[in-house]
Write a protein that holds these residues in place. Structure first.
Motif, short mmCIF file in Angstrom:
data_model
loop_
_atom_site.label_atom_id
_atom_site.label_comp_id
_atom_site.label_asym_id
_atom_site.label_seq_id
_atom_site.Cartn_x
_atom_site.Cartn_y
_atom_site.Cartn_z
N GLN A 85 17.94 -19.45 -75.53
CA GLN A 85 18.50 -20.67 -74.99
C GLN A 85 17.80 -21.03 -73.69
O GLN A 85 17.50 -20.18 -72.87
CB GLN A 85 20.01 -20.49 -74.72
N ALA A 86 17.50 -22.32 -73.52
CA ALA A 86 16.80 -22.77 -72.31
C ALA A 86 17.67 -22.59 -71.08
O ALA A 86 18.83 -23.01 -71.06
CB ALA A 86 16.41 -24.24 -72.47
N THR A 87 17.11 -21.94 -70.06
CA THR A 87 17.89 -21.67 -68.84
C THR A 87 17.17 -22.07 -67.56
O THR A 87 17.80 -22.23 -66.52
CB THR A 87 18.22 -20.17 -68.75
N ALA A 88 15.85 -22.23 -67.59
CA ALA A 88 15.08 -22.44 -66.37
C ALA A 88 14.78 -23.91 -66.14
O ALA A 88 14.77 -24.72 -67.07
CB ALA A 88 13.77 -21.65 -66.45
N THR A 89 14.51 -24.25 -64.88
CA THR A 89 13.99 -25.57 -64.58
C THR A 89 12.49 -25.57 -64.89
O THR A 89 11.88 -24.51 -65.08
CB THR A 89 14.19 -25.94 -63.11
N ARG A 90 11.90 -26.72 -64.94
CA ARG A 90 10.48 -26.79 -65.25
C ARG A 90 9.65 -26.06 -64.20
O ARG A 90 8.70 -25.33 -64.52
CB ARG A 90 10.06 -28.26 -65.35
N GLU A 91 10.00 -26.24 -62.95
CA GLU A 91 9.25 -25.61 -61.86
C GLU A 91 9.39 -24.09 -61.91
O GLU A 91 8.41 -23.36 -61.71
CB GLU A 91 9.73 -26.14 -60.50
N GLU A 92 10.60 -23.61 -62.18
CA GLU A 92 10.81 -22.17 -62.27
C GLU A 92 10.01 -21.56 -63.41
O GLU A 92 9.39 -20.51 -63.26
CB GLU A 92 12.30 -21.88 -62.47
N SER A 93 10.00 -22.25 -64.54
CA SER A 93 9.28 -21.72 -65.69
C SER A 93 7.77 -21.68 -65.46
O SER A 93 7.11 -20.71 -65.82
CB SER A 93 9.59 -22.57 -66.93
N LEU A 94 7.24 -22.73 -64.84
CA LEU A 94 5.79 -22.77 -64.60
C LEU A 94 5.35 -21.65 -63.66
O LEU A 94 4.20 -21.20 -63.72
CB LEU A 94 5.40 -24.14 -64.02
N LYS A 124 6.52 -18.61 -63.62
CA LYS A 124 6.75 -17.29 -64.19
C LYS A 124 5.49 -16.61 -64.70
O LYS A 124 5.39 -15.38 -64.71
CB LYS A 124 7.77 -17.38 -65.34
N SER A 125 4.54 -17.38 -65.21
CA SER A 125 3.39 -16.77 -65.89
C SER A 125 2.09 -17.29 -65.30
O SER A 125 2.03 -18.39 -64.76
CB SER A 125 3.46 -17.09 -67.39
N PRO A 126 1.02 -16.49 -65.43
CA PRO A 126 -0.30 -16.95 -64.95
C PRO A 126 -0.80 -18.13 -65.77
O PRO A 126 -0.57 -18.19 -66.99
CB PRO A 126 -1.18 -15.71 -65.12
N LEU A 151 -1.26 -18.67 -69.94
CA LEU A 151 -2.07 -17.57 -70.46
C LEU A 151 -1.26 -16.62 -71.33
O LEU A 151 -1.83 -15.83 -72.07
CB LEU A 151 -2.71 -16.80 -69.30
N THR A 152 0.05 -16.70 -71.26
CA THR A 152 0.89 -15.96 -72.20
C THR A 152 0.96 -16.77 -73.50
O THR A 152 1.66 -17.77 -73.60
CB THR A 152 2.29 -15.74 -71.64
N GLY A 153 0.20 -16.36 -74.46
CA GLY A 153 0.14 -17.09 -75.73
C GLY A 153 -0.93 -18.15 -75.78
O GLY A 153 -1.08 -18.80 -76.81
N ALA A 154 -1.66 -18.34 -74.67
CA ALA A 154 -2.65 -19.44 -74.59
C ALA A 154 -2.02 -20.74 -75.06
O ALA A 154 -2.58 -21.49 -75.86
CB ALA A 154 -3.89 -19.10 -75.40
N ARG A 155 -0.83 -21.00 -74.55
CA ARG A 155 0.01 -22.10 -75.03
C ARG A 155 -0.15 -23.33 -74.14
O ARG A 155 -0.21 -23.24 -72.92
CB ARG A 155 1.47 -21.63 -75.02
N THR A 189 1.11 -12.73 -76.32
CA THR A 189 -0.18 -12.13 -75.92
C THR A 189 -0.61 -12.60 -74.54
O THR A 189 -0.59 -13.80 -74.25
CB THR A 189 -1.27 -12.49 -76.95
N GLN A 190 -1.02 -11.67 -73.71
CA GLN A 190 -1.51 -12.02 -72.37
C GLN A 190 -3.04 -12.10 -72.42
O GLN A 190 -3.73 -11.09 -72.42
CB GLN A 190 -1.06 -10.96 -71.35
N TRP A 191 -3.56 -13.29 -72.45
CA TRP A 191 -5.00 -13.49 -72.51
C TRP A 191 -5.62 -13.30 -71.13
O TRP A 191 -4.97 -13.49 -70.11
CB TRP A 191 -5.33 -14.89 -73.01
N THR A 192 -6.89 -12.94 -71.13
CA THR A 192 -7.65 -12.76 -69.88
C THR A 192 -8.69 -13.87 -69.77
O THR A 192 -9.36 -14.20 -70.75
CB THR A 192 -8.36 -11.40 -69.86
#
Length: 603
Positions: free
Chosen positions: A71-80, A82-84, A99-103, A155-158
């Protein structure tokens, strides 16, 4: 002819009733039903057990990742945060690659704002998966028993090269699995909205591996504005190089998922009125695709595909190419992509409608004028002149037929007096009169019927093409795709209060109503009181009905009426027929004599 006229009046009234029913009753009802359905889905989601998305989770039907979604819980700024991420910076796009999932889950459209005010926020297309407006696109792999682990949502891409994705600088990502198979992904972007994903898989092991790929566009919410019948919003795609366009609404997919047969070539995605996101799978590999709605965890809509496995021999490699479109449905750009990448029927991403053979040329003509005059409102006026010129021969026949009918009116009255209630004899006499005078009584109907597709084509152009969005005309019209923002009922903004939507009767709808009134008064007042009343009130009805239509369409209608009045006056004068306009207008202000009493009452 009297009977035929009654038929056409009945048809016109039926159209008015249907349109009024649609806009005054069905529209609000559908909107209420949509709100109720969204509330039901939200309640259903709250009652279910929420399981975070597992990187290895797969759908039981096609093996695609993402069978469950938290379920969605974060704001857009918080989510951005979280990950590299790798920044996306082009003339048309801003955002980042997760970079998590190259999404692709962070995209804004730099050339488009939420309102006509250039200081308003940019249009946000993609947002991360753990926000309430989650909307993203992702390309990954599906493993087999001999492949080992493969890149997926977790997947954590490099980053191997490129710290920012620009038109000039692509980004290269790498990841190596537990068997030593190396995945290298090069992401590039053009100056508009097409992202290219070039994947290379190197197998340095001593055994062959079999790996498939997948792609998905996932979205949580429907468009904020209620959908209307004139435009398709939802799922669409073409399965196979020779396939036909498949369109499915959100409500249809909520009832039943759609799976397409295996194909090679084509595309699939999700479209809004002005924006779209689409996947173009590797064109040389067979794939299956589907349109789905999931209610486990966060309810969501998904368009996805899964390719057949490709075999990578020991010490060998293979390459796959995916395209991701994410942006505005600009007509010339979509056509360019269709040709440049050989994407079948990609131009059908824009909903040209049933009359596409009218609609597309209409837009091209309008766009031609726009490129020369720089104003789409003026382009509409010029396009209308061209359309009127094309139909001038037919209009000439129409008005000539009307003029001839008026010329023989005295003879027709003589026939009525001669035959009385003998309708068969009257009909035969009228047909002989038409033949003698070389009059075709239905000649005036064909031009009207032929212009109906043109009208709907123009309506589609104004309503669905993004080029009309926020396109100004002059004065208070700053958006030709939106209704006239003024209202007669607050004196066009002079009185300091807002007006209910049903009473938003702006300047241009009033101008349209006046021109329609003048056009109808060019003809004799019907002798039948009911018909006369209909002809009197029809401009008023159309004024209220068209007040909610895009201003560009109302401007077209008003200008078309004006040209028609001018055209009719010239043609009828040429044929020696009396122009009834001024006489009809004067008769409106004459006092009618009292009706005579029956003879019995005089005694």
């Amino acid at each position: 002819m009297e009977k035929n006229r009654n038929y056409f009046i009945a048809i016109g009234l039926s159209v008015v009733i249907v349109l009024a029913w649609q806009f005054l009753y069905m529209g609000p009802r559908m909107e209420a039903q949509q709100r109720a359905e969204e509330a039901r889905l939200a309640q259903q989601a709250q009652q279910q057990t929420i399981t975070p998305e597992s990187p290895g989770a797969t759908s039981p039907t096609t093996g695609l990742p993402g069978a469950t979604q938290a379920q969605a819980t974060a704001t857009r700024e918080e989510s951005l945060a979280k990950s590299p991420r790798v920044v996306i910076d082009t003339p048309a796009l801003s955002g980042s690659i997760n970079l998590t999932g190259a999404r692709f889950d962070d995209l804004k459209l730099r050339e488009y704002h939420e309102t006509v005010d250039d200081s308003s926020p940019l249009i946000t297309l993609f947002s991360p998966a753990d926000t309430k407006d989650g909307y993203f696109s992702e390309v990954g792999f599906v493993g087999s028993a001999d492949s080992g682990s493969v890149p997926g949502p977790g997947t954590q891409w490099t980053v191997a090269s490129g710290d920012k994705l620009t038109v000039q600088t692509p980004v290269t990502l790498t990841w190596t699995n537990d068997k030593g198979v190396v995945f290298t992904r090069k992401i590039s972007v053009d100056e508009h909205y097409m992202l290219t994903i070039d994947d290379k898989i190197d197998n340095p092991t001593a055994a062959a591996v079999n790996i498939g790929s997948y792609g998905r566009v996932t979205r949580y919410n429907k468009p904020a504005t209620p959908s209307v019948w004139v435009i398709h919003e939802g799922f669409l795609g073409v399965a196979g190089a020779d396939g036909s366009l498949s369109e499915n609404t959100y409500s249809n997919i909520e009832k039943e998922n759609v799976t397409h047969p295996k194909a090679t070539g084509g595309w699939l995605g999700i479209t809004d009125k002005y924006w779209a996101s689409a996947l173009v799978p590797p064109q040389g590999v067979a794939y299956e695709s589907r349109f789905s709605h999931f209610t486990d965890g966060q309810p969501r809509y998904q368009a996805d595909f899964k390719t057949d496995n490709v075999t990578i021999q020991p010490n060998g490699s293979t390459e796959l190419k995916n395209l991701v479109f994410a942006g505005a449905k600009e007509v010339p750009l979509i056509a360019q992509y269709e040709t440049q990448f050989s994407i079948p029927l990609f131009d059908r991403m824009i909903d040209w409608g049933w009359f596409w053979f009218f609609t597309k040329p209409m837009f091209q003509l309008m766009d031609f004028f726009f490129r020369h005059v720089g104003n789409f409102g003026v382009a509409i006026l010029l396009t209308t002149i061209v359309v009127k010129a094309i139909f001038f021969p037919l209009a000439s026949k129409q008005y000539a037929s009307m003029a001839n009918m008026k010329r023989v009116q005295p003879k027709m009255e003589e026939l009525k007096a001669k035959h009385g209630d003998d309708r068969m004899a009257l009909q035969k006499g009228m047909m002989e009169l038409y033949k003698e005078e070389k009059i075709n009584p239905i000649a005036g109907c064909w031009p009207v019927l032929l212009q109906i597709p043109v009208f709907f084509a123009l309506y589609k152009v104004i309503y669905v093409t993004i080029e009309m969005r926020h396109a100004p005309f002059f004065g208070w019209i700053q958006d030709l795709s939106a209704p006239d923002p003024t209202s007669l009922f607050n004196l066009f903004g002079l009185l300091p209060y807002d007006v209910p939507h049903a009473l938003m009767i702006g300047v241009w709808p009033l101008i349209m109503g006046v021109t329609m009134f003048v056009q109808m008064r060019m003809n004799p007042t019907p002798p039948d009181p009911t018909q006369a009343m209909i002809f009197t009130w029809m401009p008023v009805v159309f004024t209220f009905m068209l007040a909610s239509f895009p201003a560009g369409l109302v401007i077209y209608w008003a200008w078309n009426n004006t040209l028609s009045v001018t055209q009719q006056a010239i043609i009828m004068k040429r044929h020696g027929a009396k122009i009834e306009l001024f006489g009809n207008l004067a008769s409106m202000f004459k006092k009618k004599p009292p009706a005579e009493k029956p003879a019995e009452d005089k005694k």
